[in-house]
Design a protein around this motif. Structure first.
Motif, PDB file in Angstrom:
ATOM      1  N   VAL A  96      68.852 123.568 136.663  1.00  0.00           N
ATOM      2  CA  VAL A  96      67.764 124.108 135.500  1.00  0.00           C
ATOM      3  C   VAL A  96      68.260 124.429 134.541  1.00  0.00           C
ATOM      4  O   VAL A  96      67.490 124.876 133.716  1.00  0.00           O
ATOM      5  CB  VAL A  96      67.439 125.492 136.500  1.00  0.00           C
ATOM      6  N   SER A  97      69.524 123.754 134.510  1.00  0.00           N
ATOM      7  CA  SER A  97      70.157 124.344 133.206  1.00  0.00           C
ATOM      8  C   SER A  97      71.428 123.780 133.071  1.00  0.00           C
ATOM      9  O   SER A  97      71.733 123.190 133.892  1.00  0.00           O
ATOM     10  CB  SER A  97      70.457 125.518 132.781  1.00  0.00           C
ATOM     11  N   GLY A  98      72.293 123.574 132.089  1.00  0.00           N
ATOM     12  CA  GLY A  98      73.834 123.460 131.567  1.00  0.00           C
ATOM     13  C   GLY A  98      73.374 121.525 131.556  1.00  0.00           C
ATOM     14  O   GLY A  98      72.284 120.720 131.334  1.00  0.00           O
ATOM     15  N   ARG A  99      74.754 121.156 131.365  1.00  0.00           N
ATOM     16  CA  ARG A  99      74.623 119.716 130.467  1.00  0.00           C
ATOM     17  C   ARG A  99      74.137 118.866 131.389  1.00  0.00           C
ATOM     18  O   ARG A  99      73.626 117.706 131.793  1.00  0.00           O
ATOM     19  CB  ARG A  99      75.978 119.405 130.741  1.00  0.00           C
ATOM     20  N   HIS A 100      73.985 118.850 132.827  1.00  0.00           N
ATOM     21  CA  HIS A 100      73.257 117.992 134.162  1.00  0.00           C
ATOM     22  C   HIS A 100      71.847 118.830 134.320  1.00  0.00           C
ATOM     23  O   HIS A 100      71.645 118.552 135.238  1.00  0.00           O
ATOM     24  CB  HIS A 100      74.619 118.093 135.361  1.00  0.00           C
ATOM     25  N   LYS A 101      71.274 119.259 133.470  1.00  0.00           N
ATOM     26  CA  LYS A 101      70.157 119.702 134.030  1.00  0.00           C
ATOM     27  C   LYS A 101      68.864 118.509 134.175  1.00  0.00           C
ATOM     28  O   LYS A 101      68.991 117.423 134.163  1.00  0.00           O
ATOM     29  CB  LYS A 101      69.192 120.048 132.735  1.00  0.00           C
ATOM     30  N   GLY A 102      68.046 118.866 135.486  1.00  0.00           N
ATOM     31  CA  GLY A 102      67.266 117.266 135.783  1.00  0.00           C
ATOM     32  C   GLY A 102      68.224 116.447 136.691  1.00  0.00           C
ATOM     33  O   GLY A 102      66.998 115.710 137.088  1.00  0.00           O
ATOM     34  N   ALA A 103      69.094 117.377 136.928  1.00  0.00           N
ATOM     35  CA  ALA A 103      70.415 115.830 137.963  1.00  0.00           C
ATOM     36  C   ALA A 103      70.622 116.252 138.743  1.00  0.00           C
ATOM     37  O   ALA A 103      70.767 117.509 139.019  1.00  0.00           O
ATOM     38  CB  ALA A 103      71.024 115.061 137.067  1.00  0.00           C
ATOM     39  N   VAL A 104      70.517 115.860 140.186  1.00  0.00           N
ATOM     40  CA  VAL A 104      71.499 116.200 142.027  1.00  0.00           C
ATOM     41  C   VAL A 104      72.183 115.409 141.527  1.00  0.00           C
ATOM     42  O   VAL A 104      72.445 114.080 141.862  1.00  0.00           O
ATOM     43  CB  VAL A 104      69.902 116.421 142.947  1.00  0.00           C
ATOM     44  N   LEU A 105      73.323 115.653 141.527  1.00  0.00           N
ATOM     45  CA  LEU A 105      74.862 115.318 141.387  1.00  0.00           C
ATOM     46  C   LEU A 105      75.633 114.761 142.755  1.00  0.00           C
ATOM     47  O   LEU A 105      74.794 115.932 143.950  1.00  0.00           O
ATOM     48  CB  LEU A 105      75.718 116.026 140.864  1.00  0.00           C
ATOM     49  N   LEU A 106      75.953 114.207 143.158  1.00  0.00           N
ATOM     50  CA  LEU A 106      76.744 114.405 144.936  1.00  0.00           C
ATOM     51  C   LEU A 106      77.213 114.989 145.206  1.00  0.00           C
ATOM     52  O   LEU A 106      76.875 115.366 146.449  1.00  0.00           O
ATOM     53  CB  LEU A 106      77.980 112.623 144.744  1.00  0.00           C
ATOM     54  N   ILE A 107      78.013 116.108 144.203  1.00  0.00           N
ATOM     55  CA  ILE A 107      78.889 117.150 144.689  1.00  0.00           C
ATOM     56  C   ILE A 107      77.357 118.306 145.283  1.00  0.00           C
ATOM     57  O   ILE A 107      77.419 118.645 146.155  1.00  0.00           O
ATOM     58  CB  ILE A 107      79.452 118.193 143.816  1.00  0.00           C
ATOM     59  N   ASP A 108      75.689 118.549 144.831  1.00  0.00           N
ATOM     60  CA  ASP A 108      75.090 119.575 144.799  1.00  0.00           C
ATOM     61  C   ASP A 108      74.346 119.147 145.948  1.00  0.00           C
ATOM     62  O   ASP A 108      74.410 119.945 147.464  1.00  0.00           O
ATOM     63  CB  ASP A 108      73.822 119.057 143.994  1.00  0.00           C
ATOM     64  N   LYS A 109      74.713 117.249 146.989  1.00  0.00           N
ATOM     65  CA  LYS A 109      74.308 116.881 147.808  1.00  0.00           C
ATOM     66  C   LYS A 109      74.888 117.396 148.772  1.00  0.00           C
ATOM     67  O   LYS A 109      74.285 117.629 149.905  1.00  0.00           O
ATOM     68  CB  LYS A 109      73.776 115.356 147.672  1.00  0.00           C
ATOM     69  N   TRP A 110      76.105 117.134 148.901  1.00  0.00           N
ATOM     70  CA  TRP A 110      77.360 117.487 150.032  1.00  0.00           C
ATOM     71  C   TRP A 110      76.817 118.995 149.782  1.00  0.00           C
ATOM     72  O   TRP A 110      76.983 119.353 151.260  1.00  0.00           O
ATOM     73  CB  TRP A 110      78.335 117.206 149.382  1.00  0.00           C
ATOM     74  N   ILE A 111      76.969 119.917 149.247  1.00  0.00           N
ATOM     75  CA  ILE A 111      77.037 121.196 149.706  1.00  0.00           C
ATOM     76  C   ILE A 111      75.606 121.798 150.486  1.00  0.00           C
ATOM     77  O   ILE A 111      75.179 122.101 151.305  1.00  0.00           O
ATOM     78  CB  ILE A 111      77.232 122.109 148.552  1.00  0.00           C
ATOM     79  N   GLY A 112      74.382 120.768 149.915  1.00  0.00           N
ATOM     80  CA  GLY A 112      72.931 120.939 150.005  1.00  0.00           C
ATOM     81  C   GLY A 112      72.930 120.436 151.497  1.00  0.00           C
ATOM     82  O   GLY A 112      72.724 121.447 152.679  1.00  0.00           O
ATOM     83  N   MET A 113      73.800 119.650 152.175  1.00  0.00           N
ATOM     84  CA  MET A 113      73.643 119.391 153.533  1.00  0.00           C
ATOM     85  C   MET A 113      74.299 120.177 154.085  1.00  0.00           C
ATOM     86  O   MET A 113      73.902 120.436 155.314  1.00  0.00           O
ATOM     87  CB  MET A 113      73.666 117.507 153.764  1.00  0.00           C
ATOM     88  N   ALA A 114      75.348 119.974 154.053  1.00  0.00           N
ATOM     89  CA  ALA A 114      76.073 121.363 154.480  1.00  0.00           C
ATOM     90  C   ALA A 114      75.516 122.837 155.253  1.00  0.00           C
ATOM     91  O   ALA A 114      75.494 123.370 156.184  1.00  0.00           O
ATOM     92  CB  ALA A 114      77.865 121.150 154.002  1.00  0.00           C
ATOM     93  N   LEU A 115      75.134 122.916 153.692  1.00  0.00           N
ATOM     94  CA  LEU A 115      74.169 124.625 153.868  1.00  0.00           C
ATOM     95  C   LEU A 115      73.234 124.118 154.937  1.00  0.00           C
ATOM     96  O   LEU A 115      72.388 125.194 155.755  1.00  0.00           O
ATOM     97  CB  LEU A 115      73.772 125.059 152.748  1.00  0.00           C
ATOM     98  N   ALA A 116      72.401 122.840 155.118  1.00  0.00           N
ATOM     99  CA  ALA A 116      71.827 122.445 156.090  1.00  0.00           C
ATOM    100  C   ALA A 116      71.456 122.192 157.584  1.00  0.00           C
ATOM    101  O   ALA A 116      71.091 122.174 158.433  1.00  0.00           O
ATOM    102  CB  ALA A 116      70.364 122.021 155.242  1.00  0.00           C
ATOM    103  N   ALA A 117      73.438 122.156 157.657  1.00  0.00           N
ATOM    104  CA  ALA A 117      73.312 121.751 159.048  1.00  0.00           C
ATOM    105  C   ALA A 117      73.634 122.820 160.007  1.00  0.00           C
ATOM    106  O   ALA A 117      72.937 123.858 159.708  1.00  0.00           O
ATOM    107  CB  ALA A 117      74.882 121.390 158.941  1.00  0.00           C
TER     108      ALA A 117
END
Length: 324
Positions: free
Chosen positions: A105-126
Motif C-alpha cells: 500500500v506504500s513505499g517504493r514497491h506500492k501496488g506490487a506483490v514481491l516474491l518475498i511477500d508471497k513466500w511469507i504469505g504462503m507460510a502464514l497460510a500454511a
C-alpha cells in the motif's frame, strides 16, 4: 479462464473481483499435515503444468499441502486438473492476486506483490502443524522423493535447511542441458555446509517470522540468500558454528537425477549464457557430456530419467517468455 472461485463457491466471469480470490480444497478425512509445498507464480501459466506434474508423481508417505499464490489467476484451470490427484496431498490453497488490490500500500514497491511477500504469505497460510516448507518453483520439475527426503532431514532438530547439492538444468529455448555440482564449492575454499543449492526446504515457522525491511534488497534477485540471512538472524545463530544445512544426498544419493531445474523461462536471465560455456562461468557448472556425467555421478540419459510426457512437454516449447 471460464470459471472463478471464492471461498469454495463457484462464480462466473461476472464475479465482482475475478482476479483477487481464494480457493481451498481439503481431502475428506485428512490427517495431520506435516509438510507444505509453496508455489509462487507470475506469468507462468504456460509451464505450471510441469511443476504440478512433478508433484503428481511424488512417492511419499507424508501428509502435505500445496499452497499457490499467483498474479492474475493464470494457472487456475491447470490446477483444476490436478485436484485430488496429488499423492499424499490433503489440502490445496490457491490465491489469485491482483497486485493493484493485494499489493503493498506504500513505499517504493506500492501496488506490487514481491516474491518475498508471497513466500511469507504462503507460510502464514500454511497449516499449524506444518513442519517443513518446500520452496518450489513454477519452472522446475521436482525429484520424485523430494517431499519425503526433506521431511526426513527436518526430523533432525539441528536441520534448518534441506537441499539438493546436485542437479540438471535444462534451457527450454536452447534445448541444452548443463550440470550444477554444489560440491565444487569445496575447491573454492568455501565451507560447503553453509551453502544452499537446489529444491530447497526450510522450517515453516522460520518463514513465518521473516519481516521485510521494505528495501530494494527484497527484489527477486538473491531471494534465497535474503531468506537464509533472515532465518539465521532471527534464530541468532552463526551458520559456520554448526551443521544447519542438510544435504539430501546423504540420505538419498540418486533422487536428484529424477528432477531438473530450468532456465530460459524464468527471471534469472544471466544464466542463459552459461549453456554455451558453463565451465567458464564457475566451477559449479559443467557441460552435459560423458566426462561430466562420470564426475558428477549422473546415470543414464536425461530424456530417459524423466517421464516421457514431461520430456515431450518441454521439447514442445520453442520460445522464452519475457518479463517474468
Amino acid at each position: 479462464m471460464s470459471d472463478f472461485y471464492l471461498n469454495n463457491i463457484k462464480y462466473n466471469k461476472e464475479a465482482p473481483d475475478p482476479l483477487s480470490y481464494e480457493y481451498e480444497w481439503v481431502a475428506p478425512g485428512s490427517g495431520k499435515i506435516l509438510m507444505t509445498v509453496a508455489l509462487p507464480l507470475r506469468k507462468m501459466g504456460d509451464i505450471t503444468w510441469m511443476a504440478l506434474e512433478s508433484l503428481r508423481r511424488q512417492e511419499t508417505s507424508v501428509n502435505w499441502e500445496l499452497i499457490m499464490f499467483e498474479d492474475g489467476g493464470e494457472s487456475r484451470e491447470v490446477l483444476d486438473t490436478f485436484v485430488g490427484k496429488l499423492p499424499g496431498c490433503k489440502r490445496i490453497l490457491y490465491k489469485s492476486i491482483d497486485p493493484k488490490k493485494d499489493g503493498r500500500v506504500s513505499g517504493r514497491h506500492k501496488g506490487a506483490v514481491l516474491l518475498i511477500d508471497k513466500w511469507i504469505g504462503m507460510a502464514l497460510a500454511a497449516s499449524n502443524e506444518s513442519v517443513g516448507y518446500i520452496l518450489h518453483a513454477g519452472d522446475d520439475y521436482a525429484p520424485k522423493r523430494m517431499i519425503d527426503n526433506h521431511f526426513k532431514n527436518l526430523q533432525n532438530k539441528n536441520c534448518i535447511y534441506s537441499t539438493y547439492p546436485r542437479g540438471v538444468f535444462y534451457h527450454y529455448a536452447l534445448k541444452k542441458r548443463i550440470f550444477y555440482n554444489g560440491y565444487a564449492f569445496k575447491s573454492h575454499g568455501k565451507d560447503f555446509l553453509t551453502n544452499i543449492h537446489l529444491h530447497n526446504a526450510v522450517r515453516t515457522e522460520d518463514v513465518r517470522k521473516i519481516r521485510p525491511s521494505y528495501s530494494d534488497k527484497e527484489r527477486n534477485a538473491l531471494i534465497d540468500k535474503y531468506i537464509r540471512v533472515n532465518i539465521y538472524r532471527n534464530r541468532g545463530i552463526d551458520p559456520t558454528e554448526n551443521k544447519y544445512i542438510y544435504n539430501v544426498d546423504d540420505i538419498d544419493s540418486t533422487d536428484w537425477m529424477t528432477g531438473f531445474n530450468t532456465d530460459g523461462l524464468n527471471t534469472i536471465s544471466y544464466r542463459r549464457k552459461i549453456y554455451n560455456n558453463p565451465e567458464a562461468r564457475s566451477a559449479v557448472w559443467s557441460s552435459y557430456n560423458d566426462a561430466s556425467k562420470k564426475t558428477i555421478g549422473y546415470c543414464g540419459e536425461f530424456d530417459k530419467n524423466i517421464p516421457k510426457n514431461v520430456y515431450r512437454f518441454i521439447s514442445s516449447i520453442s520460445k522464452s517468455r519475457k518479463n517474468r
